[in-house]
Design a protein around this motif. Structure first.
Motif, PDB file in Angstrom:
ATOM      1  N   THR A 149       0.687  -1.136  -0.078  1.00 35.80           N
ATOM      2  CA  THR A 149      -0.046  -0.053   0.078  1.00 35.80           C
ATOM      3  C   THR A 149       0.808   1.318  -0.060  1.00 35.80           C
ATOM      4  O   THR A 149       0.383   2.270  -0.498  1.00 35.80           O
ATOM      5  N   THR A 150       1.992   1.062   0.559  1.00 36.92           N
ATOM      6  CA  THR A 150       2.929   2.283   0.785  1.00 36.92           C
ATOM      7  C   THR A 150       3.868   2.058  -0.473  1.00 36.92           C
ATOM      8  O   THR A 150       4.742   1.317  -0.782  1.00 36.92           O
ATOM      9  N   ASN A 151       4.104   3.198  -1.242  1.00 34.44           N
ATOM     10  CA  ASN A 151       5.282   3.432  -2.489  1.00 34.44           C
ATOM     11  C   ASN A 151       6.104   4.560  -1.954  1.00 34.44           C
ATOM     12  O   ASN A 151       5.857   5.664  -2.541  1.00 34.44           O
ATOM     13  N   GLY A 152       6.941   4.418  -1.165  1.00 36.75           N
ATOM     14  CA  GLY A 152       7.711   5.378  -0.577  1.00 36.75           C
ATOM     15  C   GLY A 152       9.253   5.427  -0.518  1.00 36.75           C
ATOM     16  O   GLY A 152       9.963   6.140   0.146  1.00 36.75           O
ATOM     17  N   ASP A 153       9.746   4.504  -1.437  1.00 33.29           N
ATOM     18  CA  ASP A 153      11.226   4.177  -1.443  1.00 33.29           C
ATOM     19  C   ASP A 153      11.791   5.150  -2.796  1.00 33.29           C
ATOM     20  O   ASP A 153      12.566   4.667  -3.456  1.00 33.29           O
ATOM     21  N   GLY A 154      11.398   6.056  -2.967  1.00 35.46           N
ATOM     22  CA  GLY A 154      11.988   7.009  -4.245  1.00 35.46           C
ATOM     23  C   GLY A 154      10.800   7.223  -5.312  1.00 35.46           C
ATOM     24  O   GLY A 154       9.658   6.466  -5.158  1.00 35.46           O
ATOM     25  N   PHE A 155      11.235   7.974  -6.061  1.00 40.13           N
ATOM     26  CA  PHE A 155      10.075   8.305  -7.238  1.00 40.13           C
ATOM     27  C   PHE A 155      10.898   8.821  -8.383  1.00 40.13           C
ATOM     28  O   PHE A 155      12.206   9.143  -8.352  1.00 40.13           O
ATOM     29  N   GLY A 156      10.490   9.210  -9.529  1.00 40.15           N
ATOM     30  CA  GLY A 156      11.153   9.766 -10.649  1.00 40.15           C
ATOM     31  C   GLY A 156      10.194  10.019 -11.506  1.00 40.15           C
ATOM     32  O   GLY A 156       8.955   9.700 -11.878  1.00 40.15           O
ATOM     33  N   ILE A 157      10.228  11.390 -12.493  1.00 38.36           N
ATOM     34  CA  ILE A 157       9.548  11.552 -13.600  1.00 38.36           C
ATOM     35  C   ILE A 157      10.519  11.868 -14.707  1.00 38.36           C
ATOM     36  O   ILE A 157      11.719  12.102 -14.522  1.00 38.36           O
ATOM     37  N   GLY A 158      10.077  11.659 -15.764  1.00 35.23           N
ATOM     38  CA  GLY A 158      10.778  11.994 -16.992  1.00 35.23           C
ATOM     39  C   GLY A 158      10.008  12.488 -18.107  1.00 35.23           C
ATOM     40  O   GLY A 158       8.689  12.085 -18.441  1.00 35.23           O
ATOM     41  N   TRP A 159      10.415  13.575 -18.778  1.00 31.29           N
ATOM     42  CA  TRP A 159       9.446  14.129 -19.492  1.00 31.29           C
ATOM     43  C   TRP A 159      10.459  14.756 -20.969  1.00 31.29           C
ATOM     44  O   TRP A 159      11.481  15.083 -20.791  1.00 31.29           O
ATOM     45  N   TYR A 160       9.711  14.525 -21.930  1.00 26.90           N
ATOM     46  CA  TYR A 160      10.225  15.061 -23.196  1.00 26.90           C
ATOM     47  C   TYR A 160       9.994  16.448 -23.564  1.00 26.90           C
ATOM     48  O   TYR A 160       8.833  17.075 -22.842  1.00 26.90           O
ATOM     49  N   VAL A 161      10.853  17.426 -23.880  1.00 24.49           N
ATOM     50  CA  VAL A 161      10.743  18.619 -24.462  1.00 24.49           C
ATOM     51  C   VAL A 161      11.229  18.870 -25.571  1.00 24.49           C
ATOM     52  O   VAL A 161      11.960  18.314 -26.079  1.00 24.49           O
ATOM     53  N   SER A 171       4.566  19.136 -20.858  1.00 28.66           N
ATOM     54  CA  SER A 171       5.091  18.245 -21.504  1.00 28.66           C
ATOM     55  C   SER A 171       3.870  17.442 -22.543  1.00 28.66           C
ATOM     56  O   SER A 171       2.931  17.206 -21.621  1.00 28.66           O
ATOM     57  N   GLY A 172       4.083  16.673 -23.501  1.00 31.86           N
ATOM     58  CA  GLY A 172       3.282  15.878 -24.358  1.00 31.86           C
ATOM     59  C   GLY A 172       3.414  14.605 -24.147  1.00 31.86           C
ATOM     60  O   GLY A 172       2.758  13.797 -24.848  1.00 31.86           O
ATOM     61  N   LEU A 173       4.684  14.275 -23.564  1.00 31.97           N
ATOM     62  CA  LEU A 173       4.929  12.887 -23.319  1.00 31.97           C
ATOM     63  C   LEU A 173       5.797  12.630 -22.021  1.00 31.97           C
ATOM     64  O   LEU A 173       7.083  13.166 -22.254  1.00 31.97           O
ATOM     65  N   PHE A 174       5.320  11.995 -21.226  1.00 32.20           N
ATOM     66  CA  PHE A 174       6.076  11.889 -20.007  1.00 32.20           C
ATOM     67  C   PHE A 174       5.716  10.906 -19.184  1.00 32.20           C
ATOM     68  O   PHE A 174       4.430  10.220 -19.157  1.00 32.20           O
ATOM     69  N   PHE A 175       6.720  10.335 -18.196  1.00 35.93           N
ATOM     70  CA  PHE A 175       6.460   9.221 -17.214  1.00 35.93           C
ATOM     71  C   PHE A 175       6.708   9.690 -15.754  1.00 35.93           C
ATOM     72  O   PHE A 175       7.231  10.602 -15.427  1.00 35.93           O
ATOM     73  N   ALA A 176       5.703   8.774 -14.932  1.00 35.03           N
ATOM     74  CA  ALA A 176       6.067   9.268 -13.525  1.00 35.03           C
ATOM     75  C   ALA A 176       5.966   7.670 -12.818  1.00 35.03           C
ATOM     76  O   ALA A 176       5.235   6.961 -13.295  1.00 35.03           O
ATOM     77  N   HIS A 177       6.810   7.635 -11.774  1.00 34.27           N
ATOM     78  CA  HIS A 177       7.075   6.596 -11.105  1.00 34.27           C
ATOM     79  C   HIS A 177       7.208   6.591  -9.741  1.00 34.27           C
ATOM     80  O   HIS A 177       7.930   7.418  -9.445  1.00 34.27           O
ATOM     81  N   ILE A 178       6.570   5.799  -8.931  1.00 37.51           N
ATOM     82  CA  ILE A 178       6.936   5.756  -7.289  1.00 37.51           C
ATOM     83  C   ILE A 178       7.066   4.502  -6.965  1.00 37.51           C
ATOM     84  O   ILE A 178       6.733   3.412  -7.401  1.00 37.51           O
ATOM     85  N   ARG A 179       8.327   4.323  -6.078  1.00 33.78           N
ATOM     86  CA  ARG A 179       8.783   2.964  -5.939  1.00 33.78           C
ATOM     87  C   ARG A 179       8.554   2.499  -4.639  1.00 33.78           C
ATOM     88  O   ARG A 179       8.468   3.054  -3.369  1.00 33.78           O
ATOM     89  N   ALA A 180       8.366   1.000  -4.630  1.00 34.32           N
ATOM     90  CA  ALA A 180       8.492   0.386  -3.284  1.00 34.32           C
ATOM     91  C   ALA A 180       9.296  -0.631  -3.535  1.00 34.32           C
ATOM     92  O   ALA A 180       9.271  -1.620  -4.405  1.00 34.32           O
TER      93      ALA A 180
END
Lengths: 281, 281, 281, 281
Positions: D38-50, D80-89
């Motif tokens: 239930t908890t995803n608190g071990d880091g995160f990231g986003i990546g986006w194209y410009v 951005s018109g193309l991007f990723f987001a991620h949360i880590r457990a």
């Protein structure tokens, strides 16, 4: 003590200014030439304005700028025509994000190099002078953020040079009341999204270094081979703690007890003198 | 809201208490059962007393306790007979080391679960009530640290229950002056290196959960097979935000509006009532 | 490049060695005199042995040592008779906890100053040479950790000088196969909880600086007024990247291509030469 | 296990997708409904194209997404018109920036939810299968990054679905050689700056949840009152680990063993089956 850069002019990728010049801010974080400390590794921050946003963006972190990947990512992918960058060398307060510059309030950005002398002794009296409506927004423990909130209290939004003069006067008066010989040492940059002000002042009239860049058309005439200059509008200006490189003719010292204002199509230097609070009774 | 543990008794490896019980504090950081928030991942801290040291040691960091390797290293290599541990879920203030519990001043440790209601509105008045000589030592922006400095101002070093009662009274009076219905919600632990006090109180008389462990000799009689209990002295006590495991008979609720004191060879519970500041004039 | 300290002798509070000497490791993190880089701000670590623990404790973090409060807390509250401390200046790999020294495996600690030349090119071949049973324990991306796992693969637990010689030989052979002129540059410290080994070697025979402290009884005779020396047992030894202070007669250079061993009641220096892998077929 | 979002379509402020929906990714970091944790608190990231940048930007950090101010700053100021987001457990590997998703190589972004079963045992063999020319670019220790480098080795730049199928086949073959029953569990997103691919597969055919958004024109017809939908182009698509809100008709499950491709003006779903390496000899 710290180092900072303020940029106003043609929109550029931040990295053109932050990473590419020879003696850039990242290099200064490891090997400052003019700072009190050669190492400025106690956090950093950048603040940049983007069109259509209600506030400027601020990216701050507690580690050294030189190894921060997120700083590099943002700087190589974000473009702005008005931005601040700051590297910190703490004079004692905690290394934490809320103590990193630039500070933001609404549309305003603020950053500082210098110190309030004996800040721990003066801090309470100065905090009391902050508008109670603004007080809850103080997040950190630095003299620099406190100076920002004093300036906001004293009218920054309406007349920045006057508010900063009143702030300096209040700090000097408070310091003297506590027997502090030279209460204030500062170079400060402040912006509202359109205009940029930079102040150089110290109670002892021995202020930290501050430089501004030569007019772009004059620089272009001097250096027709520097391609980067061709992309810049004539009103582009940099204000910096120490020169970013060794381009002859590029940098001019801001005189002691002086402030400058940069806005699209215009800039100027003016004398700066603290304004003491009016005595009541 | 937060979760905390205070231990007083036979010197043990910290990990025996922090990592080994079934529903230990690390587990509570991910899955608190009784907290307002199930996740307590906004920083953590431990404070421990060692013989011959002038002050207790404090290890604090901003990430979640569950993944912090330094916490695990210290807990599995350091022994103490009096220590605190705390996991934080911020109610709004910044996630930074100076906002992590326990707070230390000289030989004193302090940690808190709860909140001053509408802290941003009350913060300035409460900060003004801090002894000016102590004010410079405030480093963070939490209500919890401010409560500590108010208690120090009001005599914590001389009479902890009285000082905490005065602190609670001052906060309630200040809150009422600002029209805050229920100004204070707290469970607090405080220690001086020998004694440990734990307080449970809220203006609304609906305080956060707090438990203390059953006397060790009674527990041993109930659970002759639990080898860990054999190593503990009879006067070992734990005070916790929520029980660490499901050992029947091990945990007792601290009653509403009550404080406990634990010292070598003795412990007791007492009523707790705020003491309002004396009116002047 | 990095700086490190290894201590073996009378149990002392870590801060006596890490913070109190004039040119201590924290000072070296800002102003190294003999390192390739003057600033060593890309993480730090300490490792210390305590009685009755299965493994040494390790505290590592990614920021500069000079501003890390947890390092100061642990150093001023923890006592040990065998410990390592290291400050890092990355040669390119990520600034992250798993790249900070000392590295630990079971009862072993390892730290390194120097580099495998063209590590990115050699890294895969060297990783393949690690015992597959050990491979999953590699957590970071440094050459230093890889050297540790190669030494473990080549018998570190049984004969440390022989294993380190084989590791150096393997790296040199691998480097030469890839056309790298001078593959290895190292000063390495390794300990097992009782003994401490320190190696100074480089393929070019131009190794980074390494010093060991003079015998305590000789130092006491030279400096009868230095009270700190009175508390130390005769067999106390420090091995350091650069001298911690200016006490005349206190420091001796470890000769080129040499290793030392320190154990209770005994120490010695020996020649060090890499051992090339036996050719098969 | 983790949670992720991939967006392709009309350029939007990242916060419109990351912070504003009811059950957004930040909420999922505290209270995932469909994740293994239930908890995803071990880091995160986003990546986006410009536009005009050689590579996408990546912002990653090790703390929880819910309290990270820099994430909020960038998301509320970058479009951005193309991007990723991620949360880590984390499933065991270190909490460090180089283990945070998305991973980047040149113009490519990659993120993953799932695991290689018994990764520590398989890691060495899989690392050996990475092209030696790519091997030096592996920075972290996760199975997810290793999968990315295997896919790059197997032709990701030329035919992403084929390369991911070969990667899955290689992992399954390697797992079986080591006696692992169900070697692979994955939902993967990959993009090259123009197109986005999303894969749902597991060796056991019991894959982690994956959803894609309904066509915008159909959604607009269903919900004429949702103003946000009016700003989106018809070909805007989201692929997510779990639905972001409760808008009826908005979300469709990606079927088991399926991949989707999204590009301007076109999208499609296809069967996905691993491709085993060809036997040699």
């Amino acid at each position: 003590m710290c180092r900072w850069i303020a940029y106003s002019g043609s929109p550029v990728l931040l990295s053109r200014i932050l990473f590419e010049p020879a003696h850039n801010l990242i290099d200064q974080s490891l090997h400052s030439r003019m700072g009190v400390e050669t190492t400025n590794g106690d956090g950093f921050g950048i603040g940049w304005y983007v069109p259509h946003a209600r506030t400027p963006a601020v990216l701050r972190d507690t580690g050294p700028a030189w190894s921060n990947r997120n700083l590099r990512e943002v700087a190589t992918h974000v473009t702005s025509g008005l931005f601040f960058a700051h590297i910190r060398a703490t004079t004692g307060t905690a290394v934490q994000q809320t103590n990193c510059h630039p500070f933001r309030w609404g549309r305003w950005l603020w950053m500082h190099n210098g110190a309030i002398a004996e800040h721990p002794r003066l801090r309470r009296d100065l905090a009391l002078a902050v508008d109670p409506a603004l007080y809850p927004d103080i997040e950190g423990s630095t003299d620099s953020e406190l100076m920002f909130f004093l300036a906001l209290t004293l009218g920054l939004e309406h007349d920045p040079p006057d508010a900063v003069a009143r702030m300096a006067g209040l700090i000097e008066e408070t310091g003297e009341r506590h027997g502090v010989a030279h209460p204030l040492q500062m170079t400060v940059a402040v912006a509202d999204g359109t205009r940029l002000w930079a102040f150089r002042y110290s109670s002892q009239r021995a202020s930290r270094s501050l430089y501004y860049s030569t007019e772009v058309d004059a620089l272009r005439a001097l250096h027709p081979d520097v391609t980067f200059l061709r992309d810049l509008s004539d009103d582009t200006r940099l204000v910096v703690s120490e020169p970013l490189g060794d381009l002859p003719g590029a940098w001019n010292e801001v005189p002691e007890s002086t402030y400058g204002v940069v806005e699209p199509g215009h800039d100027a230097l003016h004398d700066f003198q603290p304004l003491r609070p009016a005595r009541t009774g």
